[in-house]
Structure formats: structure tokens, C-alpha cells
Scaffold this active site. Structure first.
Site, PDB file in Angstrom:
ATOM      1  CD  GLU A 364      -2.276   0.954   3.017  1.00  0.00           C
ATOM      2  OE1 GLU A 364      -2.741  -0.161   3.364  1.00  0.00           O
ATOM      3  OE2 GLU A 364      -2.281   1.944   3.764  1.00  0.00           O
ATOM      4  CG  HIS A 447      -4.439  -5.609   7.765  1.00  0.00           C
ATOM      5  ND1 HIS A 447      -3.795  -5.549   6.545  1.00  0.00           N
ATOM      6  CD2 HIS A 447      -5.022  -4.394   7.937  1.00  0.00           C
ATOM      7  CE1 HIS A 447      -3.964  -4.353   6.012  1.00  0.00           C
ATOM      8  NE2 HIS A 447      -4.696  -3.627   6.834  1.00  0.00           N
ATOM      9  CG  ASN A 485      -5.570  -2.855   2.583  1.00  0.00           C
ATOM     10  OD1 ASN A 485      -5.059  -3.187   1.519  1.00  0.00           O
ATOM     11  ND2 ASN A 485      -5.108  -1.895   3.309  1.00  0.00           N
TER      12      ASN A 485
HETATM   13  P1  FDA Z   1     -13.410  -5.186  14.454  1.00  0.00           P
HETATM   14  O1  FDA Z   1     -12.130  -5.064  15.191  1.00  0.00           O
HETATM   15  O2  FDA Z   1     -13.716  -4.208  13.400  1.00  0.00           O
HETATM   16  O3  FDA Z   1     -14.623  -5.111  15.483  1.00  0.00           O
HETATM   17  C1  FDA Z   1     -14.631  -5.784  16.716  1.00  0.00           C
HETATM   18  C2  FDA Z   1     -15.366  -4.937  17.727  1.00  0.00           C
HETATM   19  O4  FDA Z   1     -15.585  -5.703  18.911  1.00  0.00           O
HETATM   20  C3  FDA Z   1     -14.598  -3.687  18.167  1.00  0.00           C
HETATM   21  O5  FDA Z   1     -15.450  -2.574  18.076  1.00  0.00           O
HETATM   22  C4  FDA Z   1     -14.216  -3.984  19.605  1.00  0.00           C
HETATM   23  O6  FDA Z   1     -14.129  -2.843  20.427  1.00  0.00           O
HETATM   24  C5  FDA Z   1     -15.306  -4.925  20.063  1.00  0.00           C
HETATM   25  N1  FDA Z   1     -14.898  -5.833  21.139  1.00  0.00           N
HETATM   26  C6  FDA Z   1     -13.743  -6.547  21.223  1.00  0.00           C
HETATM   27  N2  FDA Z   1     -13.729  -7.301  22.337  1.00  0.00           N
HETATM   28  C7  FDA Z   1     -14.897  -7.064  22.988  1.00  0.00           C
HETATM   29  C8  FDA Z   1     -15.451  -7.540  24.206  1.00  0.00           C
HETATM   30  N3  FDA Z   1     -14.808  -8.426  24.971  1.00  0.00           N
HETATM   31  N4  FDA Z   1     -16.676  -7.066  24.585  1.00  0.00           N
HETATM   32  C9  FDA Z   1     -17.335  -6.160  23.808  1.00  0.00           C
HETATM   33  N5  FDA Z   1     -16.853  -5.680  22.643  1.00  0.00           N
HETATM   34  C10 FDA Z   1     -15.650  -6.125  22.230  1.00  0.00           C
HETATM   35  N6  FDA Z   1      -8.659  -2.886   6.611  1.00  0.00           N
HETATM   36  C11 FDA Z   1      -8.983  -2.647   5.313  1.00  0.00           C
HETATM   37  O7  FDA Z   1      -9.582  -3.501   4.661  1.00  0.00           O
HETATM   38  N7  FDA Z   1      -8.631  -1.454   4.743  1.00  0.00           N
HETATM   39  C12 FDA Z   1      -7.938  -0.495   5.409  1.00  0.00           C
HETATM   40  O8  FDA Z   1      -7.656   0.572   4.850  1.00  0.00           O
HETATM   41  C13 FDA Z   1      -7.564  -0.762   6.761  1.00  0.00           C
HETATM   42  N8  FDA Z   1      -6.833   0.134   7.479  1.00  0.00           N
HETATM   43  C14 FDA Z   1      -6.613  -0.080   8.829  1.00  0.00           C
HETATM   44  C15 FDA Z   1      -5.983   0.907   9.593  1.00  0.00           C
HETATM   45  C16 FDA Z   1      -5.848   0.735  10.973  1.00  0.00           C
HETATM   46  C17 FDA Z   1      -5.164   1.783  11.788  1.00  0.00           C
HETATM   47  C18 FDA Z   1      -6.355  -0.428  11.595  1.00  0.00           C
HETATM   48  C19 FDA Z   1      -6.238  -0.648  13.080  1.00  0.00           C
HETATM   49  C20 FDA Z   1      -6.976  -1.412  10.829  1.00  0.00           C
HETATM   50  C21 FDA Z   1      -7.110  -1.246   9.460  1.00  0.00           C
HETATM   51  N9  FDA Z   1      -7.760  -2.195   8.686  1.00  0.00           N
HETATM   52  C22 FDA Z   1      -8.001  -1.963   7.355  1.00  0.00           C
HETATM   53  C23 FDA Z   1      -8.236  -3.466   9.287  1.00  0.00           C
HETATM   54  C24 FDA Z   1      -9.758  -3.513   9.497  1.00  0.00           C
HETATM   55  O9  FDA Z   1     -10.201  -2.372  10.182  1.00  0.00           O
HETATM   56  C25 FDA Z   1     -10.095  -4.793  10.283  1.00  0.00           C
HETATM   57  O10 FDA Z   1      -9.660  -5.894   9.526  1.00  0.00           O
HETATM   58  C26 FDA Z   1     -11.587  -4.930  10.575  1.00  0.00           C
HETATM   59  O11 FDA Z   1     -12.052  -3.846  11.342  1.00  0.00           O
HETATM   60  C27 FDA Z   1     -11.888  -6.231  11.297  1.00  0.00           C
HETATM   61  O12 FDA Z   1     -13.284  -6.394  11.394  1.00  0.00           O
HETATM   62  P2  FDA Z   1     -13.920  -7.314  12.509  1.00  0.00           P
HETATM   63  O13 FDA Z   1     -15.396  -7.267  12.387  1.00  0.00           O
HETATM   64  O14 FDA Z   1     -13.262  -8.644  12.450  1.00  0.00           O
HETATM   65  O15 FDA Z   1     -13.460  -6.691  13.913  1.00  0.00           O
END
Ligand code: FDA
Length: 509
Positions: A364, A447, A485
Site C-alpha cells: 500500500e 490486520h 487489506n
Molecule cells: P473489528 O475489530 O472491526 O470489530 C470488533 C469490535 O468488537 C470492536 O469494536 C471492539 O471494540 C469490540 N470488542 C472486542 N472485544 C470485545 C469484548 N470483549 N466485549 C465487547 N466488545 C468487544 N482494513 C482494510 O480492509 N482497509 C484499510 O484501509 C484498513 N486500514 C486499517 C488501519 C488501521 C489503523 C487499523 C487498526 C486497521 C485497518 N484495517 C483496514 C483493518 C480492518 O479495520 C479490520 O480488519 C476490521 O475492522 C476487522 O473487522 P472485525 O469485524 O473482524 O473486527
């Protein structure tokens, strides 16, 4: 101590959780969704505006006294707060995650990339790739509001000089590049540039949240689900563990305040339970529930097949001293341009080296919007993970450990070195040791993927093996890498799972 009895509970409000909530409520089912982070929209958004990259406030960071970005300014806070970006620090890897209603969609770069078809098939040998290409990916793109940067805007905006320079340098080094779609509205961005609306992507906002422009999940899936009137979202509800009961599951919840202190405890009894806390959160819930909730019927694969999508953060100093220009006999095009003092935070292009079997990667072309010309080219490189890592639960910590060693990431550093070397040879420059020791950051993870993989820990539709009415439809399903991503893939997978679950498992109600 409070107790509640409900039908359907979704834990987590990221991509997996949002898809589950929408499809359940559209099927007429009442849903309660728990999220450990804040509902940033509540009380007229009183905890906003989100912070920009340059001056992070305590709403940028999940319960720590300083900001945790991999680069950029580190700010110190007087008070810990349930901020939007979390960093989970393990022995050899630091995993970033979004916190709040919308999960990762609140903090990510919005890149909505479809994986290579052949690699998708390799990663998911039992799934029908054509069905995904014809149905679930287009559906995910539509619901997520994916759009593409218009060519003319890309070609002329000073905010995309970093990307244009990145592409032309890559071409010079013999690499191919691609433009990638995004969920940030380019119509909005154009208005930002014209000075017609408040700046967000062009105002250095992204990993601490976007105040405008990005179609994050609270504007798409979750908004639609709430409109049905059947969804209740409870924020600052952190699930500790789960136990099987006669009629379903007991879910043990800590209700926290914005300082992270537990202010109440609640038990929610539900019939059907959807674990969508993300790769780290869902895996932790499974392993903690095994230990504390005596749920010992899980498949032995729980916690395994975990990876960082082969993430390596790296960069190049595009040395711009007169000395270097003479030394390297470089033309102005190489050395005088830099990447620009104005940079959008939203990446729209990448180096696609996937067909090179020896060095298969996707890089990227990332912005580094410091507000001044820093002559640094930044890349987030994505690789395969042929040797996945593993997550285990350590009772003495009441937390997980991530087993991530040299064998899991050494090829990613090799690929990054190969890429930087070729880029520097063709364009001049040095590896950017300013940013990371040695110039390569394989200990970074944006990721996280896996830990409860489809077809192993679950059946082929996200039903957890060994239990009834227990489901996973988030990033935990993806075994260690997807090569690009990941959120578009996670959304498509969730759509595919939910279609079957609603059709089959709800037919008796
Ligand atoms: P996700 O993490 O989105 O959601 C899980 C939720 O559950 C969170 O809101 C969390 O707080 C909650 N949670 C966790 N444990 C809990 C508990 N015990 N009780 C209650 N709630 C709880 N991807 C992409 O495709 N393009 C991109 O440009 C980017 N860029 C990027 C930048 C940055 C800085 C990050 C950190 C990540 C990315 N990503 C990305 C990755 C992408 O955001 C990621 O893969 C997805 O959000 C994952 O989706 P999920 O539904 O699996 O979990």
C-alpha cells in the site's frame, strides 16, 4: 448485579457484528449488540470531534496515558479515556484495533480491496469462489458504499502527489501498480479541497477517527439495522466470558466508565450468540470461556491459524540534499519532488507484486501527512503467512498471549528489503531508519486475522463446532492472511454466513 434475558446477542460492532445485526433485524429478529468502546454518536457526539494525527487528545487512545501511533507525534494525556484506537502489545507484535460502535471502521484507512481470486481460493479451499465474486463481494461493496477516486482528481490534486510519486517510482523500479477503491467519499474530499466543507481526510484525520467523509459502519450497516427499530446497541459493555446454559448462553459483562473502571456487572442470558469481537477479541472470548466458563467442547483449532496478514511497515528516505543529488547523479524528478507537504490520509494506490512467486506481496502506498515535506515514502506491505502463529490463554495474566516468532515473519522482512532495495536502486534514497529500527517494522499489525477459522473452529458457515446457536462471522474466520487489506473480505464472508444461518437456523421460530 443486573440480569437480562434476550433472544439474540451480538458481541462487537465491527464488520462481522454489523452484518449480523443488519441481516438478523431485517429478518424480523430483535437483537442486542454489546460494544466495549463508546458510541461516539450518542449525546450529540459529545466525545467528539475525533483527534487529528498531529495533536492527539485523549479520545484518540484506548485507556493509555500517551498516544500509540507507530510514527508521528506522541502526545501525553492527564487522564486515561476510552479513546478510539487501541494497541495490544505482545512479545513480538503490536496489534492495533478500533474501539467504539463501528469497530475498525472508525480508525481504518477505508481501503476496500478485493483479494486475488486464486489466493482467496487457496485460503478458503471449501468456499465457492464464483459465488463470492458474483454475489457476496458486490453485495459488500454496495452496502459499504465503496467508491473510487476519479482519475482527473487523482492526477491533479496536490494531496495525492505522494501517491503519484509512489506509483511512478514503482514503475521506474519495474513494479506494477493498481488503484484501490475506498469507503471515504471522494465527492466529499473534492469539496474539502475546494474549501466548501470541513476538512477531514485532507485535515490529517484517520487513525484517531474521521469527523467527516468516511462511510464507516455507523453510517452504513449499523444505521440501516437501527432503522428497523429492532436493534439495541449498548456501549461501554465489555464481555469477560461466556458459559453454556440449558437454553443458550450466559454472557458475563463488565460495564465500564470512560476512565475504564468497572462500574457495574451484568449477566445476559441469550438463546443465540454471535461472537464478533474481531480476531483478537473473539479468540480471547473463546479461550477465556474455555477456562472460566468451562466450555471445553470447542475444536482443538481454537487460537491457531493466527497471523498479521504479513504486515510490514517500511519506508524510504528520498534524500533531498544537494549533496545526494550530485552523488547519485539523479534528475530533478527523482530528488527534488518529495511526497508533498499536503497529503490526504486516505491511500488509493498500491504496488501489486502478487504474481512474482518468489516475492509475492502487495504494498500500500501510504501517506505520511506531517504537514511539511518530510521526503519520506511510506508503505504498508502485505504478505502471505505460510507459517501461521497462535494465540493462547494465560490464566496467571487472565489475558491472551500471541505466539509470533521469527519463523512467522522473516519472509515478510525479506520481501520488504527486496522492495526497498529495488525502489532505491531505481529512484535513489535509503531505507528509512528514522521510522523503525533497521527501517522495517514487522512487529506491527493493522490486520489481525484468524484464531477461529472457518471450516476448522467453525463449520463452513461460521457455526462454532461443539456447540449449538453459537456463531462467529468476523476476522477470526480468516486463516492468518488474505493478501490485501481485509475488511471487504470479512464483510463478504459475514454476508455469506448470515444468509445461511438465517435461512436454516431461524426457520423454526
Ligand atoms: P473489528 O475489530 O472491526 O470489530 C470488533 C469490535 O468488537 C470492536 O469494536 C471492539 O471494540 C469490540 N470488542 C472486542 N472485544 C470485545 C469484548 N470483549 N466485549 C465487547 N466488545 C468487544 N482494513 C482494510 O480492509 N482497509 C484499510 O484501509 C484498513 N486500514 C486499517 C488501519 C488501521 C489503523 C487499523 C487498526 C486497521 C485497518 N484495517 C483496514 C483493518 C480492518 O479495520 C479490520 O480488519 C476490521 O475492522 C476487522 O473487522 P472485525 O469485524 O473482524 O473486527
Amino acid at each position: 448485579h443486573m440480569e437480562e434475558n434476550i433472544e439474540n446477542l451480538v458481541i462487537g460492532s465491527g464488520y462481522g457484528g454489523a452484518v449480523a445485526a443488519l441481516r438478523l433485524t431485517q429478518a424480523g429478529k430483535k437483537v442486542v449488540m454489546l460494544e466495549m468502546g463508546l458510541d461516539w454518536e450518542k449525546d450529540d457526539g459529545k466525545h467528539k470531534p475525533f483527534s487529528d494525527l498531529i495533536t492527539p487528545k485523549n479520545n484518540s487512545t484506548w485507556l493509555k496515558k500517551s498516544s500509540q501511533a507507530p510514527m508521528m507525534n506522541i502526545a501525553h494525556f492527564n487522564r486515561k479515556f476510552t479513546g478510539v484506537l487501541d494497541r495490544l502489545d505482545f512479545e513480538n507484535i503490536k496489534v492495533y484495533a478500533g474501539r467504539g460502535v463501528g469497530g475498525g471502521s472508525l480508525v481504518n484507512g477505508g481501503m476496500a480491496v478485493q483479494p486475488k481470486k486464486a489466493y482467496f481460493q487457496e485460503i478458503f479451499p471449501d468456499l465457492n469462489v464464483d459465488k463470492f465474486w458474483n454475489t457476496y463481494f458486490p453485495l459488500a461493496q454496495k452496502e459499504l458504499d465503496v467508491n473510487e477516486i476519479p482519475d482527473d482528481y487523482y492526477e491533479q490534486s496536490p494531496y495525492y502527489k505522494f501517491a503519484r510519486v509512489g506509483e511512478s517510482e514503482a514503475h521506474k523500479a519495474g513494479f506494477e501498480t493498481v488503484r484501490v477503491p475506498n469507503v471515504y467519499s471522494f465527492e466529499y474530499m473534492k469539496k474539502e479541497e475546494a474549501g466548501e466543507v470541513p476538512k477531514s481526510a485532507l485535515g490529517k484525520e484517520v487513525i484517531y477517527g474521521n469527523n467527516h467523509g468516511k462511510q464507516s459502519l455507523e453510517k452504513t450497516y449499523l444505521k440501516k439495522a437501527l432503522k428497523t427499530g429492532l436493534l439495541i446497541i449498548q456501549d461501554l459493555h465489555r464481555v469477560d466470558y461466556v458459559e453454556e446454559t440449558k437454553n443458550g448462553y450466559a454472557v458475563y459483562v463488565d460495564i465500564i466508565d470512560t476512565a475504564g473502571l468497572v462500574i457495574a456487572k451484568k449477566t445476559i442470558n441469550c438463546k443465540k450468540l454471535f461472537l464478533n469481537a474481531g480476531s483478537m477479541g473473539t479468540t480471547k472470548l473463546l479461550l477465556t470461556s474455555m477456562h472460566k466458563g468451562k466450555m471445553t467442547n470447542f475444536d482443538a483449532s481454537v487460537g491457531s491459524n493466527w497471523g498479521n496478514n504479513g504486515n510490514v511497515m517500511t519506508g524510504r528516505n528520498m534524500v533531498n540534499t544537494l549533496f545526494n543529488r550530485v552523488e547519485n547523479d539523479a534528475t530533478d524528478a527523482n530528488f527534488s519532488t518529495g511526497t508533498g507537504s499536503k497529503q490526504s490520509t486516505i491511500p488509493v494506490s498500491g504496488v501489486d507484486n502478487w504474481e512474482d512467486k518468489k516475492h509475492a506481496f502487495f504494498a500500500e502506498i501510504s501517506p505520511l501527512p506531517m504537514g511539511l515535506e518530510v521526503y519520506t515514502a511510506l508503505y504498508l506491505i502485505i504478505n502471505k503467512v505460510p507459517v501461521p502463529g497462535r494465540i493462547s490463554y494465560d490464566p496467571s495474566l487472565d489475558d491472551i498471549r500471541v505466539h509470533w516468532e521469527e519463523k512467522n515473519f522473516k519472509h515478510t522482512v525479506k520481501n520488504a528489503k527486496y522492495f526497498i532495495k529495488k525502489m532505491n536502486k531505481a529512484n535513489g534514497g535509503t531505507p528509512s531508519g528514522l521510522l523503525w529500527k533497521g527501517g522495517y517494522g514487522p512487529d506491527i499489525c493493522y490486520h489481525p486475522l484468524g484464531g477461529a477459522v472457518i471450516g476448522k473452529t467453525t463449520d463452513l458457515f461460521g457455526r462454532v463446532k461443539g456447540y449449538k446457536n453459537l456463531y462467529i462471522t468476523d476476522g477470526a474466520l480468516v486463516p492468518a492472511s488474505i493478501g490485501v487489506n481485509p475488511f471487504l473480505t470479512i464483510t463478504a464472508l459475514a454476508e455469506y454466513c448470515m444468509e445461511e444461518i438465517i435461512k436454516t437456523d431461524f426457520s423454526e421460530d
